[in-house]
Every structure is written in C-alpha cells, then in structure tokens.
Write a protein that holds these residues in place. Structure first.
Motif, short mmCIF file in Angstrom:
data_model
loop_
_atom_site.label_atom_id
_atom_site.label_comp_id
_atom_site.label_asym_id
_atom_site.label_seq_id
_atom_site.Cartn_x
_atom_site.Cartn_y
_atom_site.Cartn_z
N ALA A 1 55.13 -32.32 116.05
CA ALA A 1 55.62 -31.81 114.89
C ALA A 1 55.57 -30.26 115.10
N ARG B 1 58.96 -41.60 109.36
CA ARG B 1 57.90 -40.86 110.13
C ARG B 1 58.08 -39.37 109.90
N ALA B 2 59.19 -39.12 109.34
CA ALA B 2 59.30 -37.49 109.10
C ALA B 2 58.81 -37.32 107.51
N ASP B 3 58.51 -38.39 107.04
CA ASP B 3 57.99 -37.98 105.56
C ASP B 3 56.54 -38.16 105.49
N ARG C 1 66.56 -33.70 109.45
CA ARG C 1 66.10 -35.19 109.84
C ARG C 1 66.96 -35.34 111.07
N THR D 1 54.88 -32.48 104.29
CA THR D 1 55.30 -33.57 105.38
C THR D 1 55.75 -32.90 106.49
N VAL D 2 55.82 -33.74 107.41
CA VAL D 2 56.86 -33.02 108.85
C VAL D 2 58.19 -32.51 108.47
N ALA D 3 58.84 -33.39 107.70
CA ALA D 3 60.26 -32.43 107.41
C ALA D 3 60.16 -31.26 106.60
N PHE E 1 60.56 -38.33 115.33
CA PHE E 1 59.99 -38.56 113.95
C PHE E 1 61.42 -39.12 113.32
N ARG E 2 61.50 -40.37 113.24
CA ARG E 2 62.72 -41.00 112.91
C ARG E 2 62.31 -41.61 111.48
N LEU F 1 64.87 -33.74 113.88
CA LEU F 1 63.55 -34.57 113.96
C LEU F 1 63.62 -35.59 114.61
#
Length: 539
Positions: free
Chosen positions: A463, A447-449, A435, A417-419, A443-444, A438
C-alpha cells in the motif's frame, strides 16, 4: 558445539488466538529434530507467534508444546536496556564479579559457588564476541555504546555462551549490515543442535537442512535448502496447474452431459405426451411407461448433477493447491526518465551525523545500490535528498519529482483506508482512477477499502509503494530504505517484479545483496564516512 541428539521440539493439537478473536493456529502439530530448519510463510501466517509459543513467551489456548533441552530465543524486535553493561547482557556479570573477587583474594564460599566450574567464563565470552565480529567491544561497556546491529549480535553471543540445545531465531538478519550478516551466517553454519530460524534472507536460508512452509495453519516439509524448496515447489505448482486444467475440462464435460441429458428427457416427455394424445397404446401401458420414464430420467438427471458437483469440488481442491502468485504491475509511463537526463546532483554535502559526499550525479534511469555499515548515514542521506533533513553544508538538488519509502513505512495514515491514503498523494485523481490503479497493486474491490491499521506487514508495504508510485506528479526518482526488511518471500518476489517494470531512477539502501542483484543494479556505491564507488565483485 556438541548437543544432545535427543533434543527436539514438539507441538500437539496447538491452538492460539489473539484477544480480538483472530485465530492464528488451530489443532496445530509440529515435530522438529536436530539440524537447521528454515520456517517460511506469508506475512501473517503465524511464524513469529509460533516461535514465541515454542519459547514459552505465549501460552496456547489448547494443546501442548514440549521442548527437550534448554532453549535460546532471539526475538525479531530486540530491545535491550541501554544502561546494561555488556557482561550483564551476556548473562555472565555475576560469575565474572565472583571471579574477580577471588582473584583479589576474597575466598568467600559464595564466590566459589557463583563461579562453579566456569573459570574460563571471560575467555569464552571474548571468543563468542570474536566469532561474531565483536572483539572490539569490552565487557564493561554499556549497550548504549553499541549499534543496533551489534546489539542483535550481542544477544546471539549471549545465547551461544549458554550453549542451548534448541535455538530459535526470528528474522535475525534484519537491521544487520553485510559484515554482521556474514558473521551470523558463519554462526548458523556451525550450529549442530536444533535450530528453527524464521527468515526471508535467501543467503541464510541456503544454510538450512530443511524448509518448513507454514501455510493455512499447517506445515509442509521440504528437504534441503531454499533452492531445493523452490525447485520442488515449481514442480508441485506445474502439476497443480495441470490438475486445474484437467478439472476445468471435466467440469465443462459434465455440464455438457447434464445439458444433453435434459434435452433427451424433454424429448421423451414430448414423445410420451404425443403417444398419450393420439392414444396409440392402452392408457394403463402409457401411464406405466410414463412413470418408468420419469423415474429413469430423474435418476439420470441426479447422476449427472452429482457428477457435476463432484467435478466442481475437484476443481475447487485443484485451485486451492495453486498458490496465489499475482504480481504487482507498474507500467506507469510518466515515471520514465530518458537516458542521460540529470536526475540528482549532490555537491560538497555534509550530513547531520558526519558523513560527507564531495560530488555525486545520478543520470537517466540508473539503478544505484547504496551499501555501508549500520550507522554510516544511509537513511540520513536519503532523508537529506528528500528535504526532510537540512544538510550541515553543501546541497542536494533533485531535477525530477522524487519519492522515498522509509524503513518505518510511516507514509500512510492508519486511520484511513488504502484508497483514501492514495487519494492524499493524488488529490486530483478520481476515485475510479485510483481504484483501477490500486488493482494493479493487488488491492481489488473491497481490499481497497480496508483500513491501513488492519494490514499485514507485506500488505502495508504494498500500500505504501502504491501511494508513492501513484502520486501526482509521478516520481521519476524512487528511493527505498531497506525495503525487504520484514517482507515475506512472496512479497520480495512481487517487489522485484514491480521494480523490473519501473522506468525511473532508483536508489536502494539495502544489505540484501540477492535482492539488489535481482532488481538489476547498474551502479554500486558505499557510504562509510564518504561516498565511494564499489566493484560489484567486492559485494
């Protein structure tokens, strides 16, 4: 170049979805006539898919595509067989071979049939190549002998030779150096047929006659070039923002009136109950009055509730008209570099593919634009500075933490994932810290996942930038290799704003001059065999 005024492109009720069920277009209508049309929109809006549908490369699930006249199509990711000869790529090899056979004395009818009326095919081919700055390329050379940028121009030359009535261009300036871009601009400016060009290149979009903005599966038309579009959009967005403020005020007023109506109803109920309890009026009269009051109060409440719902709907519509112009915020204090501090030293550097840098120093928060023709070694230089490539001779010494965002955007792991990707670059950071940071890159929450493999081009870039800038230690030298390639205009604006607040040193390899000017470049250099200073006025 004369074209029929009857040439046109029409789509009626066009629908298309990818095999996984992702809907791109649904009941889409479009009509394009003569002139140059700039097709813009966010990454993932369906611009390239629409061009492929117009070119006949994809088949719609429903609806129709009608193109009047011959169509020429230049795809975004052009792959030509390196073994092809230039005349084969231009589509004239058969005619040229017949012409040469006739010149040698072979009067076979098949040769005359192959030539037809095209006796000047070689002259026209060389003129088309010359128009695009490719006069040095012989017709008998192979594609493997020309650069990537030259192969794009070669494909365009082939299209121009065919004299199509409708020309479809998808991000034609990607991977072109400055000189090649200017040749392409000239070709676009002199085009008189129907042209639809998908691009984020500002200079190219200043040459179009109208802008088609593809958003939420529909096109909105704006007359004039990109500048005229941006002015019209700014006026629209100001009006939309005012409408939102008025709608918000209306919702507040309707809520207040509904609350007041409920208070009045409660008072009437208490008063009626009090009269009933004290029996001041006959029971029949009181019951009738109670029923009448309840009906009246019910109507009153329903009326206010409906008004509130209508006000909320107007607010929702008003909010939808305002575009999401969220900006990336990069206020990272640890990236700051004091003025005068030594950041990077290059000494007698010889790169793997031949370019040389005798001596070069980066100090303080300088912003350096690295220009040069394709194949000059710009990407190689950046990869050598990061230590990814070993120099043939000399040394590249970085005195601060650095990061490089390559053209390929391959710094992320598609499976994560992004995170999780950002956590790889900052293993000591807590999940909450990652987070929170991000969110600054838009990427809130959920969206971060999202897995990186599902991101659009613009999201993937954002990203990647987040992963590099949030890395520990924080980079005080950031190097970007062709960062605006394949980014939509909103993403380019976001990147520009993000880099405005970055306090470290920057080296940006790019052919996108408007972008470079927008990020406040302080020094311009050119790599072409050697690294040399460049006067901004020459760019």
């Amino acid at each position: 170049m004369a074209h029929s005024d009857a040439s046109s492109v029409r789509c009626s009720g066009l629908s298309f979805a990818w095999p996984d069920g992702t809907v791109v277009l649904d009941g889409f209508d479009l009509a394009v006539g003569p002139g140059r049309t700039g097709l813009i929109g966010l990454n993932g809006a369906g611009k390239s898919t629409l061009l492929r549908l117009l070119a006949g490369e994809l088949t719609p699930a429903a609806g129709s595509v009608r193109v009047t006249g011959e169509t020429g199509y230049l795809p975004q990711n052009l792959v030509l067989d390196t073994a092809l000869r230039v005349d084969e790529a231009l589509g004239i090899a058969h005619t040229r071979a017949a012409l040469h056979a006739i010149e040698r004395g072979d009067a076979s009818e098949e040769h005359f049939t192959a030539v037809g009326d095209d006796w000047d095919v070689e002259e026209r081919a060389r003129a088309a190549l010359d128009q695009l700055g490719l006069a040095h390329i012989g017709l008998d050379r192979t594609i493997g002998e020309v650069s990537g940028g030259e192969s794009v121009l070669l494909r365009l030359a082939a299209l121009l030779l065919r004299r199509p009535d409708v020309l479809l261009l998808d991000e034609p300036t990607n991977n072109l150096d400055l000189e090649a871009r200017r040749r392409l601009y000239d070709a676009v400016a002199s085009w008189s047929g129907v042209m639809v060009v998908v691009s984020h290149d500002r200079e190219l979009l200043e040459l179009v006659d109208r802008i088609a903005d593809l958003r939420d599966g529909e096109v909105r038309w704006y007359g004039g070039s990109l500048s005229a579009y941006e002015e019209a959009l700014a006026v629209e967005q100001d009006a939309a923002a005012r409408t939102v403020r008025a709608a918000e005020a209306d919702v507040r007023r309707q809520k207040r009136e509904l609350a007041e109506a409920r208070v009045k109803l409660a008072r009437r109920v208490r008063y009626g109950q009090k009269m009933y309890d004290t029996k001041r009026e006959p029971r029949v009269v009181m019951n009738a009055r109670k029923r009448e009051a309840q009906v009246s109060a019910g109507k009153h409440r329903i009326m206010h509730t409906e008004k509130l719902e209508e006000a909320k709907e107007r607010l929702d519509e008003a909010v939808e008209a305002v575009r999401d112009d969220d900006e990336i915020r990069v206020d990272l204090p640890h990236t700051a570099v004091p003025a005068g501090r030594s950041v990077l030293t290059l000494r007698e550097l010889e790169l793997p593919y031949g370019a040389r840098v005798a001596g070069f120093e980066v100090r303080g928060p300088e912003r350096i634009a690295l220009l040069g023709p394709n194949g000059a070694g710009k990407s190689t230089l950046l990869r050598t500075i990061t230590g990814e490539l070993e120099p043939v001779a000399g040394e590249a010494l970085a005195h601060v933490p650095l990061r490089c965002l390559p053209q390929r955007l391959d710094v992320l792991d598609d499976r994560l994932t992004v995170a999780e990707n950002v956590a790889r670059f900052a293993p000591a950071a807590t999940d909450n810290r990652i987070r929170a940071r991000l969110a600054r890159f838009l990427f809130r929450g959920a969206r971060a996942d999202r897995p990186v493999a599902t991101l659009s081009g613009g999201e993937r870039f954002r990203a990647s930038l987040a992963a590099l800038l949030l890395a520990e230690p924080a980079p005080q030298l950031l190097m970007l290799d062709e960062p605006t390639n394949s980014l939509d205009m909103a993403s380019v604006r976001r990147l520009t704003v993000a880099l405005e607040s970055y306090e470290g040193a920057l080296i940006v390899a790019s052919h996108d001059v408007p972008f470079l000017r927008g990020i406040g470049i302080t020094r311009w250099v050119r790599l072409d065999g050697e690294l040399s200073p460049l006067d901004p006025g020459e760019v």
